[in-house]
Design an enzyme around this catalytic site. Structure first.
Site, PDB file in Angstrom:
ATOM      1  N   GLU A  64     -13.922  37.396  -7.257  1.00 49.71           N
ATOM      2  CA  GLU A  64     -15.278  37.262  -6.712  1.00 49.71           C
ATOM      3  C   GLU A  64     -15.571  35.862  -6.196  1.00 49.71           C
ATOM      4  OE1 GLU A  64     -15.677  35.102 -10.372  1.00 49.71           O
ATOM      5  OE2 GLU A  64     -14.623  36.942  -9.895  1.00 49.71           O
ATOM      6  N   HIS A 110     -10.139  35.069 -10.517  1.00 44.53           N
ATOM      7  CA  HIS A 110     -11.511  35.418 -10.139  1.00 44.53           C
ATOM      8  C   HIS A 110     -11.568  35.912  -8.694  1.00 44.53           C
ATOM      9  CE1 HIS A 110     -13.911  34.002 -13.615  1.00 44.53           C
ATOM     10  NE2 HIS A 110     -12.869  33.222 -13.805  1.00 44.53           N
ATOM     11  N   CYS A 143     -10.658  37.854 -15.960  1.00 43.17           N
ATOM     12  CA  CYS A 143     -10.496  36.649 -16.781  1.00 43.17           C
ATOM     13  C   CYS A 143     -10.512  36.983 -18.281  1.00 43.17           C
ATOM     14  CB  CYS A 143     -11.540  35.608 -16.403  1.00 43.17           C
ATOM     15  SG  CYS A 143     -11.093  33.936 -16.923  1.00 43.17           S
ATOM     16  N   GLY A 172     -13.722  30.669 -24.435  1.00 43.08           N
ATOM     17  CA  GLY A 172     -13.075  30.713 -25.747  1.00 43.08           C
ATOM     18  C   GLY A 172     -11.842  31.581 -25.843  1.00 43.08           C
TER      19      GLY A 172
END
Length: 364
Positions: free
Chosen positions: A335, A333, A248, A223
């Site tokens: 990860e 990201h 993020c 969102g």
């Protein structure tokens, strides 16, 4: 069974239904990854979105237990050119079609996903529906226009953990604010020895500090970041207290907490091969991304924070760092390991920040 994908601009794609035979609505987005559909399905950042896979064949390696990023799939719907009915992989435990049925995810296949993606790139993401209803075109288009968008609703509250939980480690204690956290973030922290305490998104700064953490991680999530003002206020209170690392949505929340504004991208960044440059080292990283909003660069107070990373496709901000406080974030990201290990240095930097804070406390 025939299914239709209907966009709010009146475009209708006719294909075949797979997964759950129901109807669904949301914002239509596309992801350019060649693999990783299971991670995409279970990434809570996709809550509220119907995901189009640009790679033409999806489902060929089935579903396994290792690549699940959350407690359940979160996409509102799934769009593919062709899904593989008979997967072949040594880890496969289930078929994509059956997995979607079990989790009530509506899918549509056998449509021109290239044409759909080109439309979204030209005109921007659109609301739409996937349906097997035999209603008139006018009725279907009206339903597409009425489908929910991403802004104006708190999607984070629908995907965050309801209760705090802890993963034991012998290193620094990190509180992870769960805005829809991927399991790989927890794994990455555990791999560097951290004790991880995962807390709901609306946890107050006071409660977080009561855990006596060495640092705070702000996770990814779905969102519009403007729809979680409670999280922004919590981060503001934590800035002077503990080292902070955001990923993020966590990056966007940190940006707002530092006084910046955010805006919606035309069609977002979703895929596994976005080039990002570290402005300090000038090194370029190939990154996985999943976001539809970004920090507005002209709104960032450069006396308070600096831009550390830039997207080489469109120049958007991919990383920021506070100039005097131990707080930084990235839009992508690290990860997710597309490199596969080239962005792990960011977790090491987080560890270094916590170590420096510990040294400062010992001296004082």
């Amino acid at each position: 069974m025939e299914a239709k994908l209907v966009l709010e601009d009146g475009t209708i794609f006719v294909g075949k239904s797979f997964g759950a035979t129901d109807k669904t609505g949301g914002e239509i987005v596309f992801n350019t990854s060649m693999t990783g559909y299971q991670e995409i399905l279970t990434d809570a950042s996709y809550k509220g979105e119907i995901v189009t896979m640009t790679y033409p064949l999806i489902g060929n390696y089935g579903i396994n237990e290792d690549d699940i990023e959350s407690f359940q799939p979160h996409v509102n719907g799934f769009i593919v050119k062709e899904f593989c009915a008979q997967p072949s992989n040594w880890r496969s435990l289930n078929k994509l079609d059956d997995y979607l049925k079990e989790n009530n995810i509506v899918g549509i296949s056998d449509i021109d996903t290239r044409a759909l993606t080109k439309k979204l790139r030209i005109h921007g993401t659109m609301r739409g529906i996937i349906t097997t209803d035999q209603a008139s075109e006018d009725e279907l288009i009206a339903k597409a226009k009425a489908a929910p968008g991403l802004s104006g609703r708190d999607l984070v509250s629908e995907v965050t953990t309801q209760e705090s939980y802890e993963l034991i480690g012998d290193g620094y204690r990190v509180v992870l604010m769960d805005f829809g956290a991927k399991k790989n973030i927890v794994r990455s922290l555990s791999e560097v020895g951290c004790e991880v305490i995962v807390v709901p998104a609306d946890t107050s700064a006071k409660k977080i500090l009561n855990f006596n953490p060495d640092g705070v991680m702000l996770s990814n999530g779905p969102g519009d970041p403007q729809d979680v003002p409670y999280a922004v206020e919590t981060v503001k209170e934590l800035l002077d207290e503990k080292p902070i690392f955001g990923i993020c949505l966590g990056h966007q929340i940190l940006g707002i907490a530092l006084g910046a504004d955010t805006y919606k991208l035309k069609f977002g960044h979703r895929g596994a091969n976005h080039p990002v440059q570290d402005l300090k080292t000038e090194k370029v990283y190939i990154t996985p991304q999943n976001h539809g909003f970004a920090i507005k660069e002209e709104s960032l107070d450069l006396e308070k924070a600096e831009v550390t990373h830039k997207n080489l496709n469109d120049g958007t901000i991919e990383g920021i760092r506070h100039r005097s406080l131990p707080a930084f974030s990235v839009q992508y990201h690290p990860e997710a390991s597309p490199g596969p290990q080239d962005s792990k240095y960011l977790f090491d930097e987080f560890i270094d920040l916590m170590a420096k804070e510990e040294e400062c406390k010992a001296i004082s």
